[in-house]
Scaffold this motif. Sequence first.
Motif, PDB file in Angstrom:
ATOM      1  N   ARG A 464       0.804  -1.340   0.031  1.00 35.67           N
ATOM      2  CA  ARG A 464      -0.092  -0.085   0.102  1.00 35.67           C
ATOM      3  C   ARG A 464       0.692   1.354   0.051  1.00 35.67           C
ATOM      4  O   ARG A 464       0.423   2.337  -0.308  1.00 35.67           O
ATOM      5  CB  ARG A 464      -1.026   0.010   1.092  1.00 35.67           C
ATOM      6  CG  ARG A 464      -1.992  -1.133   1.073  1.00 35.67           C
ATOM      7  CD  ARG A 464      -2.735  -1.257   2.294  1.00 35.67           C
ATOM      8  NE  ARG A 464      -2.519  -1.795   3.127  1.00 35.67           N
ATOM      9  CZ  ARG A 464      -3.032  -1.886   4.459  1.00 35.67           C
ATOM     10  NH1 ARG A 464      -4.159  -1.381   4.787  1.00 35.67           N
ATOM     11  NH2 ARG A 464      -2.512  -3.019   5.459  1.00 35.67           N
ATOM     12  N   ASN A 465       2.030   1.163   0.534  1.00 37.21           N
ATOM     13  CA  ASN A 465       3.009   2.335   0.460  1.00 37.21           C
ATOM     14  C   ASN A 465       3.965   1.933  -0.756  1.00 37.21           C
ATOM     15  O   ASN A 465       5.011   1.192  -0.724  1.00 37.21           O
ATOM     16  CB  ASN A 465       3.766   2.560   1.674  1.00 37.21           C
ATOM     17  CG  ASN A 465       4.684   3.833   1.699  1.00 37.21           C
ATOM     18  OD1 ASN A 465       4.361   4.636   0.849  1.00 37.21           O
ATOM     19  ND2 ASN A 465       5.741   3.729   2.514  1.00 37.21           N
ATOM     20  N   VAL A 466       3.654   2.354  -1.972  1.00 42.13           N
ATOM     21  CA  VAL A 466       4.236   1.973  -3.144  1.00 42.13           C
ATOM     22  C   VAL A 466       5.486   2.536  -3.706  1.00 42.13           C
ATOM     23  O   VAL A 466       5.551   3.871  -3.502  1.00 42.13           O
ATOM     24  CB  VAL A 466       3.166   1.954  -4.417  1.00 42.13           C
ATOM     25  CG1 VAL A 466       3.905   1.377  -5.671  1.00 42.13           C
ATOM     26  CG2 VAL A 466       2.000   1.185  -4.272  1.00 42.13           C
ATOM     27  N   GLY A 467       6.626   1.611  -4.025  1.00 41.86           N
ATOM     28  CA  GLY A 467       7.913   2.147  -4.332  1.00 41.86           C
ATOM     29  C   GLY A 467       8.850   1.049  -4.610  1.00 41.86           C
ATOM     30  O   GLY A 467       8.863   0.123  -3.830  1.00 41.86           O
ATOM     31  N   PRO A 468       9.485   1.131  -5.691  1.00 41.76           N
ATOM     32  CA  PRO A 468      10.329  -0.120  -6.167  1.00 41.76           C
ATOM     33  C   PRO A 468      11.553  -0.488  -5.096  1.00 41.76           C
ATOM     34  O   PRO A 468      11.690  -1.705  -4.840  1.00 41.76           O
ATOM     35  CB  PRO A 468      11.093   0.209  -7.485  1.00 41.76           C
ATOM     36  CG  PRO A 468      11.060   1.938  -7.540  1.00 41.76           C
ATOM     37  CD  PRO A 468       9.539   2.422  -6.957  1.00 41.76           C
ATOM     38  N   ASP A 469      11.834   0.656  -4.404  1.00 39.95           N
ATOM     39  CA  ASP A 469      13.033   0.148  -3.132  1.00 39.95           C
ATOM     40  C   ASP A 469      12.356   0.416  -1.919  1.00 39.95           C
ATOM     41  O   ASP A 469      13.207   0.330  -0.971  1.00 39.95           O
ATOM     42  CB  ASP A 469      14.035   1.584  -3.633  1.00 39.95           C
ATOM     43  CG  ASP A 469      14.837   1.521  -4.628  1.00 39.95           C
ATOM     44  OD1 ASP A 469      15.111   0.288  -5.193  1.00 39.95           O
ATOM     45  OD2 ASP A 469      15.162   2.292  -5.566  1.00 39.95           O
ATOM     46  N   LEU A 470      11.052   0.527  -1.826  1.00 44.46           N
ATOM     47  CA  LEU A 470      10.416   0.354  -0.418  1.00 44.46           C
ATOM     48  C   LEU A 470      10.264  -1.219  -0.197  1.00 44.46           C
ATOM     49  O   LEU A 470      10.024  -1.734  -1.161  1.00 44.46           O
ATOM     50  CB  LEU A 470       9.095   1.243  -0.617  1.00 44.46           C
ATOM     51  CG  LEU A 470       9.107   2.758  -0.673  1.00 44.46           C
ATOM     52  CD1 LEU A 470       7.680   3.315  -0.905  1.00 44.46           C
ATOM     53  CD2 LEU A 470       9.953   3.349   0.354  1.00 44.46           C
ATOM     54  N   PRO A 471      10.303  -1.329   1.241  1.00 41.64           N
ATOM     55  CA  PRO A 471      10.153  -2.782   1.517  1.00 41.64           C
ATOM     56  C   PRO A 471       8.689  -3.061   1.206  1.00 41.64           C
ATOM     57  O   PRO A 471       7.881  -2.510   1.261  1.00 41.64           O
ATOM     58  CB  PRO A 471      10.092  -2.896   2.977  1.00 41.64           C
ATOM     59  CG  PRO A 471      10.024  -1.519   3.460  1.00 41.64           C
ATOM     60  CD  PRO A 471      10.674  -0.270   2.175  1.00 41.64           C
ATOM     61  N   VAL A 472       8.292  -4.199   0.841  1.00 39.72           N
ATOM     62  CA  VAL A 472       7.071  -4.873   0.298  1.00 39.72           C
ATOM     63  C   VAL A 472       6.434  -4.884   1.591  1.00 39.72           C
ATOM     64  O   VAL A 472       6.890  -5.345   2.657  1.00 39.72           O
ATOM     65  CB  VAL A 472       7.241  -6.471  -0.276  1.00 39.72           C
ATOM     66  CG1 VAL A 472       7.649  -7.428   0.495  1.00 39.72           C
ATOM     67  CG2 VAL A 472       6.017  -6.607  -0.930  1.00 39.72           C
ATOM     68  N   ASP A 473       5.185  -4.649   1.743  1.00 41.82           N
ATOM     69  CA  ASP A 473       4.374  -4.641   2.899  1.00 41.82           C
ATOM     70  C   ASP A 473       2.847  -5.301   2.434  1.00 41.82           C
ATOM     71  O   ASP A 473       2.705  -5.561   1.459  1.00 41.82           O
ATOM     72  CB  ASP A 473       4.033  -3.207   3.533  1.00 41.82           C
ATOM     73  CG  ASP A 473       3.159  -2.253   2.537  1.00 41.82           C
ATOM     74  OD1 ASP A 473       2.210  -2.412   2.375  1.00 41.82           O
ATOM     75  OD2 ASP A 473       4.015  -1.206   2.111  1.00 41.82           O
ATOM     76  N   SER A 474       2.066  -5.430   3.556  1.00 40.16           N
ATOM     77  CA  SER A 474       0.694  -5.785   3.430  1.00 40.16           C
ATOM     78  C   SER A 474       0.670  -7.289   2.793  1.00 40.16           C
ATOM     79  O   SER A 474      -0.112  -7.786   2.122  1.00 40.16           O
ATOM     80  CB  SER A 474      -0.216  -4.997   2.486  1.00 40.16           C
ATOM     81  OG  SER A 474      -0.140  -3.645   2.912  1.00 40.16           O
ATOM     82  N   VAL A 475       1.687  -8.288   3.238  1.00 40.21           N
ATOM     83  CA  VAL A 475       1.887  -9.722   2.813  1.00 40.21           C
ATOM     84  C   VAL A 475       1.709 -10.431   4.035  1.00 40.21           C
ATOM     85  O   VAL A 475       1.910 -10.092   5.238  1.00 40.21           O
ATOM     86  CB  VAL A 475       3.068  -9.873   2.176  1.00 40.21           C
ATOM     87  CG1 VAL A 475       3.225  -9.337   0.727  1.00 40.21           C
ATOM     88  CG2 VAL A 475       4.254  -9.488   2.989  1.00 40.21           C
ATOM     89  N   ASN A 476       0.799 -11.477   3.979  1.00 42.54           N
ATOM     90  CA  ASN A 476       0.547 -12.372   5.078  1.00 42.54           C
ATOM     91  C   ASN A 476       1.717 -13.641   5.038  1.00 42.54           C
ATOM     92  O   ASN A 476       2.434 -13.377   4.204  1.00 42.54           O
ATOM     93  CB  ASN A 476      -0.662 -12.997   5.085  1.00 42.54           C
ATOM     94  CG  ASN A 476      -1.101 -13.839   3.930  1.00 42.54           C
ATOM     95  OD1 ASN A 476      -0.167 -14.304   3.436  1.00 42.54           O
ATOM     96  ND2 ASN A 476      -2.305 -13.895   3.569  1.00 42.54           N
ATOM     97  N   LEU A 477       1.708 -14.397   5.967  1.00 44.58           N
ATOM     98  CA  LEU A 477       2.690 -15.305   6.107  1.00 44.58           C
ATOM     99  C   LEU A 477       2.733 -16.267   5.094  1.00 44.58           C
ATOM    100  O   LEU A 477       3.809 -16.672   4.418  1.00 44.58           O
ATOM    101  CB  LEU A 477       2.672 -16.195   7.566  1.00 44.58           C
ATOM    102  CG  LEU A 477       3.462 -17.178   7.811  1.00 44.58           C
ATOM    103  CD1 LEU A 477       4.904 -16.660   7.914  1.00 44.58           C
ATOM    104  CD2 LEU A 477       3.311 -18.254   8.935  1.00 44.58           C
ATOM    105  N   GLY A 478       1.639 -16.726   4.551  1.00 44.24           N
ATOM    106  CA  GLY A 478       1.410 -17.601   3.484  1.00 44.24           C
ATOM    107  C   GLY A 478       2.176 -17.030   2.052  1.00 44.24           C
ATOM    108  O   GLY A 478       2.705 -17.553   1.521  1.00 44.24           O
ATOM    109  N   GLU A 479       1.829 -15.614   2.066  1.00 39.58           N
ATOM    110  CA  GLU A 479       2.528 -15.045   0.617  1.00 39.58           C
ATOM    111  C   GLU A 479       3.800 -15.011   0.807  1.00 39.58           C
ATOM    112  O   GLU A 479       4.756 -14.997  -0.226  1.00 39.58           O
ATOM    113  CB  GLU A 479       1.704 -13.864   0.604  1.00 39.58           C
ATOM    114  CG  GLU A 479       0.297 -13.761  -0.038  1.00 39.58           C
ATOM    115  CD  GLU A 479      -0.352 -12.565   0.222  1.00 39.58           C
ATOM    116  OE1 GLU A 479      -1.528 -12.559  -0.630  1.00 39.58           O
ATOM    117  OE2 GLU A 479       0.187 -11.713   1.102  1.00 39.58           O
ATOM    118  N   ALA A 480       4.369 -14.607   1.926  1.00 36.21           N
ATOM    119  CA  ALA A 480       5.844 -14.788   2.343  1.00 36.21           C
ATOM    120  C   ALA A 480       6.562 -15.872   1.885  1.00 36.21           C
ATOM    121  O   ALA A 480       7.561 -15.980   1.468  1.00 36.21           O
ATOM    122  CB  ALA A 480       6.257 -14.003   3.645  1.00 36.21           C
TER     123      ALA A 480
END
Length: 605
Positions: A464-480
């Motif tokens: 939800r805070n988008v940017g190529p060098d930003l850390p990926v967010d809004s992922v649950n454990l299964g997606e990780a």
Amino acid sequence: MEPHRSIWFPWYNYKTYFTQSHTQRMPYKSKLSRKAKFRRFGYVFFFGLIAVVIGAIIYMIFEPGGGPRSVTRGDRAELSPEQRTALMGESRELERRFNESVAGEEKPGGEEIAILREAYDKLRRAVTNNPYASMSDRQRLDRLREYLVEYEGDYLGGRVAALRAQAAEERAAGAYLNAESLIEEALEIQVTINRELRQSPHSSNALVSALNRELVNLRAEPIIARSRDAEDEALQAVREERWADALDLYSEALEGQVRINQDFQRTPYTDRTRVNRLEEEIASLETLGVRSEIASLEEEGRVLLEEGSFEEAAERFALAARRQTELNRRFPGSRYASTAAVRELESVRQTALSGELAQELEDAVETMNMHLRERQPAEARSAMSEADRLIRTLEGEFPLSEFGDDELSLRISYLNSIQGRIGSILEEVYENLEAVPGGNGVMLYRYETPQRLYSGIMNRNPSRNVGPDLPVDSVNLGEAEEFCRRLSWVLGKTVRLPTREEFLLAAGDLPAVDEVSRFAWHLRNSGGESRQVGTRDRNAHGFHDLLGNVAEWTSTNEGDRRAWVAGGSYDDELDEGGELPFRAIEVNDRSRAIGFRFVVEEQFT
């Protein structure tokens, strides 16, 4: 004078009636229908009812009944006064003998009751043939009838109970014929009670029904007993592998059960399910030889398959499949009849035929993994193409082969879909791995997983805070964990989430309170959102953002519903010192303040 009009016969004065015109008779008809007609039918009903009552009284006087009856053809024959007198005398003598014989006894026996029966029958015959019999004779007849109902009813009822008890003993001893004879005798006596001693408390239609059921059950029991014994003997013969004897015994058991189902349908021994089961056993025995042949062919085929003789193994499996198909067609009721068995044999046949192809595929996959591990994307792409060709051939020509592997097929398909990005992914990952101190050679990604790497692997970006060098967010454990699985395919090595212990080893000692902002984005310096990875100082072991920016998933056991997220985030107070923050949350939780990083092991599993 007006002619007489009878309310019963309006045509009595027929001359006047028939000389009147139709209109002259109408008033008379109307008057009759309203008043006289009702009165006339009332009289008819009243006198008819009186006649019925008088007839019933006459019947009771001249036809004594309601008690024991022993009417013969001679009862209605005309008797002379002398004959009636003789019968009356004989009856009195018999009654005297009865009274003397039962004096001092509680209940009369069979002989006494026979005397009483004879006395009653003689008196009944005399009274029945004498319309002028005295009241005393009729009262005496009633008295004898009451005695007979009481004494003979008790005697015969006791006899029925005794016969039933004796029959139960014979039945328990297995003497079914003796028990059947006893129940037949009891039934005959009970029918006599119901017919001739209707006023006796032992008269019972329900008991007749019960005796009939017992009689039917007794006739069925020796049949079902032998059928069950035959089944038990058949089971023993099967254990001893006496197949012919077992087949004969099962056939005998089936014949008995079929007879029960057909001839004794109202007994508790009917069992259609048992018929089906016995038929299945018989069919199974009849097909035992064919089944043994199939098992032998299958065993030979598996031995040849292990030896690498793929074509010979395929021939054995094909022959076994034909035998199984024939068995299914000829003996569909056999326990060995199975379409699934045919499919399984076809599967192992295709496995044998695809053995060489599967070996080529295994070699191509190993070559592909080797080039990926050695960071040679061009050579890896060539091996991927070959593996893709081989796996498509395997799936197309041998869809039931045990060498088919859905996971491998998905992996090869995925790698071919991202061939153009594999080189950059390899470079991105390998250049940013650091060894975990004390981690037995485990390598940890230096940064929190950036969105450009996540998108390159997953072909989507949930942040939800988008940017190529930003850390990926809004992922649950299964997606990780799914990201780690796909990255494993790309690297040719095992990739997973770090454990809590590995995270602590990588973090080492936390910075002093006044230096936290050098190493971490937190509540006081982040501006309320995640920041570009790697923009804070690395720690002593070379890792960025283990403290702050986004909290990071750690590995958990399969099936757990909660997992730890480590390191805190930009939304936490981290400048107050203390221990490295850990927080347990639901594995399906998502947050813009939660991301992850990954561990790479040396060997692919």
